[in-house]
Motif scaffolding. Sequence first.
Motif, PDB file in Angstrom:
ATOM      1  N   ALA A  73       0.678  -1.158   0.013  1.00  8.75           N
ATOM      2  CA  ALA A  73       0.073  -0.051  -0.004  1.00  8.75           C
ATOM      3  C   ALA A  73       0.790   1.056  -0.192  1.00  8.75           C
ATOM      4  O   ALA A  73       0.304   2.235  -0.394  1.00  8.75           O
ATOM      5  N   GLY A  74       2.130   1.180   0.475  1.00  8.61           N
ATOM      6  CA  GLY A  74       2.896   2.275   0.503  1.00  8.61           C
ATOM      7  C   GLY A  74       3.755   2.506  -0.647  1.00  8.61           C
ATOM      8  O   GLY A  74       4.549   3.356  -0.665  1.00  8.61           O
ATOM      9  N   LEU A  75       3.722   1.611  -1.610  1.00  6.83           N
ATOM     10  CA  LEU A  75       4.609   1.569  -2.962  1.00  6.83           C
ATOM     11  C   LEU A  75       3.788   2.227  -3.790  1.00  6.83           C
ATOM     12  O   LEU A  75       2.698   2.244  -4.031  1.00  6.83           O
ATOM     13  N   GLY A  76       4.535   3.219  -4.732  1.00  7.91           N
ATOM     14  CA  GLY A  76       3.913   3.638  -5.841  1.00  7.91           C
ATOM     15  C   GLY A  76       3.543   2.674  -6.842  1.00  7.91           C
ATOM     16  O   GLY A  76       3.885   1.461  -6.681  1.00  7.91           O
ATOM     17  N   ASP A  77       2.872   3.155  -7.906  1.00  6.38           N
ATOM     18  CA  ASP A  77       2.287   2.374  -8.941  1.00  6.38           C
ATOM     19  C   ASP A  77       3.530   1.311  -9.822  1.00  6.38           C
ATOM     20  O   ASP A  77       3.025   0.110 -10.297  1.00  6.38           O
ATOM     21  N   ASP A  78       4.622   1.912  -9.858  1.00 10.11           N
ATOM     22  CA  ASP A  78       5.917   1.318 -10.273  1.00 10.11           C
ATOM     23  C   ASP A  78       6.582   0.416  -9.491  1.00 10.11           C
ATOM     24  O   ASP A  78       7.431  -0.148  -9.703  1.00 10.11           O
ATOM     25  N   GLY A  79       6.051   0.253  -8.121  1.00  8.04           N
ATOM     26  CA  GLY A  79       6.841  -0.396  -7.004  1.00  8.04           C
ATOM     27  C   GLY A  79       6.653  -2.123  -7.135  1.00  8.04           C
ATOM     28  O   GLY A  79       5.521  -2.285  -7.754  1.00  8.04           O
ATOM     29  N   VAL A  80       7.696  -2.745  -6.791  1.00 13.28           N
ATOM     30  CA  VAL A  80       7.392  -4.279  -6.675  1.00 13.28           C
ATOM     31  C   VAL A  80       7.950  -4.689  -5.075  1.00 13.28           C
ATOM     32  O   VAL A  80       9.022  -4.039  -4.943  1.00 13.28           O
ATOM     33  N   LEU A  81       7.006  -5.487  -4.735  1.00 16.37           N
ATOM     34  CA  LEU A  81       7.495  -6.345  -3.409  1.00 16.37           C
ATOM     35  C   LEU A  81       7.648  -7.601  -3.526  1.00 16.37           C
ATOM     36  O   LEU A  81       6.614  -8.377  -3.873  1.00 16.37           O
ATOM     37  N   HIS A  82       8.755  -8.259  -3.329  1.00 18.93           N
ATOM     38  CA  HIS A  82       9.106  -9.603  -3.519  1.00 18.93           C
ATOM     39  C   HIS A  82       8.837 -10.090  -1.975  1.00 18.93           C
ATOM     40  O   HIS A  82       9.744  -9.831  -1.001  1.00 18.93           O
ATOM     41  N   THR A  83       8.303 -11.242  -1.816  1.00 18.98           N
ATOM     42  CA  THR A  83       8.005 -11.674  -0.441  1.00 18.98           C
ATOM     43  C   THR A  83       8.261 -13.225  -0.573  1.00 18.98           C
ATOM     44  O   THR A  83       7.758 -13.880  -1.534  1.00 18.98           O
ATOM     45  N   PRO A 102      -6.427  -4.054  -4.297  1.00 23.15           N
ATOM     46  CA  PRO A 102      -6.018  -3.245  -5.262  1.00 23.15           C
ATOM     47  C   PRO A 102      -4.199  -3.254  -5.379  1.00 23.15           C
ATOM     48  O   PRO A 102      -3.873  -2.605  -6.282  1.00 23.15           O
ATOM     49  N   HIS A 103      -3.575  -3.556  -4.343  1.00 21.24           N
ATOM     50  CA  HIS A 103      -2.240  -3.624  -4.338  1.00 21.24           C
ATOM     51  C   HIS A 103      -1.704  -4.864  -4.523  1.00 21.24           C
ATOM     52  O   HIS A 103      -0.361  -5.079  -4.558  1.00 21.24           O
ATOM     53  N   GLY A 104      -2.502  -6.002  -4.618  1.00 20.42           N
ATOM     54  CA  GLY A 104      -1.866  -7.122  -4.971  1.00 20.42           C
ATOM     55  C   GLY A 104      -1.197  -7.393  -6.092  1.00 20.42           C
ATOM     56  O   GLY A 104      -0.139  -8.261  -6.317  1.00 20.42           O
ATOM     57  N   SER A 105      -1.328  -6.752  -7.147  1.00 17.88           N
ATOM     58  CA  SER A 105      -0.363  -6.839  -8.484  1.00 17.88           C
ATOM     59  C   SER A 105       0.985  -6.199  -8.218  1.00 17.88           C
ATOM     60  O   SER A 105       1.779  -6.510  -9.086  1.00 17.88           O
ATOM     61  N   LYS A 106       1.136  -5.606  -7.207  1.00 18.60           N
ATOM     62  CA  LYS A 106       2.527  -5.039  -6.962  1.00 18.60           C
ATOM     63  C   LYS A 106       3.362  -6.215  -6.166  1.00 18.60           C
ATOM     64  O   LYS A 106       4.710  -6.098  -6.160  1.00 18.60           O
ATOM     65  N   ILE A 107       2.600  -7.533  -5.613  1.00 18.22           N
ATOM     66  CA  ILE A 107       3.273  -8.200  -4.802  1.00 18.22           C
ATOM     67  C   ILE A 107       3.810  -9.525  -5.710  1.00 18.22           C
ATOM     68  O   ILE A 107       2.961 -10.039  -6.484  1.00 18.22           O
ATOM     69  N   ARG A 108       5.030 -10.124  -5.391  1.00 20.79           N
ATOM     70  CA  ARG A 108       5.499 -11.401  -6.019  1.00 20.79           C
ATOM     71  C   ARG A 108       5.803 -12.453  -4.978  1.00 20.79           C
ATOM     72  O   ARG A 108       6.739 -12.086  -4.482  1.00 20.79           O
ATOM     73  N   LEU A 109       5.077 -13.238  -5.031  1.00 20.31           N
ATOM     74  CA  LEU A 109       5.117 -14.372  -3.811  1.00 20.31           C
ATOM     75  C   LEU A 109       5.987 -15.365  -4.219  1.00 20.31           C
ATOM     76  O   LEU A 109       5.754 -16.100  -5.124  1.00 20.31           O
ATOM     77  N   HIS A 110       7.092 -15.780  -3.474  1.00 19.36           N
ATOM     78  CA  HIS A 110       7.966 -16.816  -3.808  1.00 19.36           C
ATOM     79  C   HIS A 110       7.957 -17.837  -2.633  1.00 19.36           C
ATOM     80  O   HIS A 110       7.709 -17.607  -1.309  1.00 19.36           O
ATOM     81  N   ILE A 111       7.904 -19.304  -3.055  1.00 20.59           N
ATOM     82  CA  ILE A 111       7.963 -20.113  -1.895  1.00 20.59           C
ATOM     83  C   ILE A 111       9.216 -20.966  -1.879  1.00 20.59           C
ATOM     84  O   ILE A 111       9.671 -21.424  -2.966  1.00 20.59           O
ATOM     85  N   GLY A 112       9.713 -21.084  -0.807  1.00 18.04           N
ATOM     86  CA  GLY A 112      11.248 -21.685  -0.460  1.00 18.04           C
ATOM     87  C   GLY A 112      11.873 -21.009   0.414  1.00 18.04           C
ATOM     88  O   GLY A 112      11.579 -20.055   1.127  1.00 18.04           O
ATOM     89  N   SER A 113      13.296 -21.163   0.521  1.00 17.31           N
ATOM     90  CA  SER A 113      14.172 -20.656   1.228  1.00 17.31           C
ATOM     91  C   SER A 113      14.847 -19.204   0.835  1.00 17.31           C
ATOM     92  O   SER A 113      15.105 -18.957  -0.409  1.00 17.31           O
ATOM     93  N   ALA A 114      14.508 -18.223   1.643  1.00 16.08           N
ATOM     94  CA  ALA A 114      15.005 -16.836   1.139  1.00 16.08           C
ATOM     95  C   ALA A 114      16.561 -16.594   0.977  1.00 16.08           C
ATOM     96  O   ALA A 114      16.814 -15.992   0.075  1.00 16.08           O
ATOM     97  N   LEU A 115      17.083 -17.696   1.438  1.00 19.64           N
ATOM     98  CA  LEU A 115      18.560 -17.727   1.431  1.00 19.64           C
ATOM     99  C   LEU A 115      19.053 -18.177  -0.189  1.00 19.64           C
ATOM    100  O   LEU A 115      19.972 -17.608  -0.702  1.00 19.64           O
ATOM    101  N   ASP A 116      18.078 -18.998  -0.326  1.00 19.31           N
ATOM    102  CA  ASP A 116      18.350 -19.321  -1.946  1.00 19.31           C
ATOM    103  C   ASP A 116      17.553 -18.466  -2.971  1.00 19.31           C
ATOM    104  O   ASP A 116      18.215 -18.415  -4.248  1.00 19.31           O
ATOM    105  N   ILE A 117      16.372 -18.142  -2.672  1.00 21.19           N
ATOM    106  CA  ILE A 117      15.720 -17.284  -3.529  1.00 21.19           C
ATOM    107  C   ILE A 117      16.135 -15.902  -3.777  1.00 21.19           C
ATOM    108  O   ILE A 117      16.173 -15.565  -4.878  1.00 21.19           O
ATOM    109  N   ALA A 118      16.271 -15.122  -2.535  1.00 21.77           N
ATOM    110  CA  ALA A 118      16.536 -13.726  -2.612  1.00 21.77           C
ATOM    111  C   ALA A 118      17.742 -13.384  -3.712  1.00 21.77           C
ATOM    112  O   ALA A 118      17.640 -12.472  -4.545  1.00 21.77           O
ATOM    113  N   PRO A 119      18.710 -14.024  -3.589  1.00 23.49           N
ATOM    114  CA  PRO A 119      20.063 -13.613  -4.460  1.00 23.49           C
ATOM    115  C   PRO A 119      19.814 -13.847  -6.029  1.00 23.49           C
ATOM    116  O   PRO A 119      20.412 -13.315  -6.899  1.00 23.49           O
ATOM    117  N   GLN A 120      18.891 -14.901  -6.333  1.00 28.62           N
ATOM    118  CA  GLN A 120      18.471 -15.050  -7.861  1.00 28.62           C
ATOM    119  C   GLN A 120      17.388 -14.089  -8.227  1.00 28.62           C
ATOM    120  O   GLN A 120      17.157 -14.040  -9.569  1.00 28.62           O
TER     121      GLN A 120
END
Length: 215
Positions: A73-83, A102-120
């Motif tokens: 909700a705090g992101l602008g329209d061009d913002g992206v949140l990876h969770t 209405p803010h769901g389109s800014k969210i990218r949900l990943h399932i797995g270990s953050a230590l593996d996913i975030a650097p990729q």
Amino acid sequence: MDPIEEYIHRMSDAEEPLLHELDRRTNLRVVQPRMISGHIQGKLLEMLVRMTGARRVLEIGTFTGYSALAMAAGLGDDGVLHTIEVDDELESFARSFFDRSPHGSKIRLHIGSALDIAPQLGECFDLVFIDGDKREYPAYYRMLMGDGATPALVRPGSVLIADNILWSGKVVQPVAHNDRHTQALLEFNRMVVEDPRTENVIVPLRDGLNLIRVK
């Protein structure tokens, strides 16, 4: 709710109806519902995203999606949140609320270990909310800040927010030899305060937030 907490809620912006429903359903259907960020912490996260002007946000530990929606909700329209959430059983629950927001389109949900996913992900993040496995907090910090061999995922001016940093007061009590959660949080707090690359302050909101700025 005690009188001070009730006053804080009454004198702060009202909780969005969808977030209120998410909180209620989490408490009804999910094990350990107290892990949810909730109204006041969620509003703080939203405001920090908005005030910093963050465009790329990383969240480590989605749970049922409350904090992700608050920050989105705090992101602008061009913002992206990876969770990133390690528990795949929570995926459909979180997605059901992301899809209705209405803010769901800014969210990218990943399932797995953050230590593996975030650097990729190929991103340099403006703001990171750390709320994953407490035993991995030191590893998250090393990953985010870089260790010479691997590139940092944050830059000067980036903000890191680590949740549950007081761990119900256990950080100032004798620690059992097998209490890996408290040991890791103590190590994380030491790493941050001794790191010349950052400045920080611990805020005693709920279970404690460590607010960290990369210099």
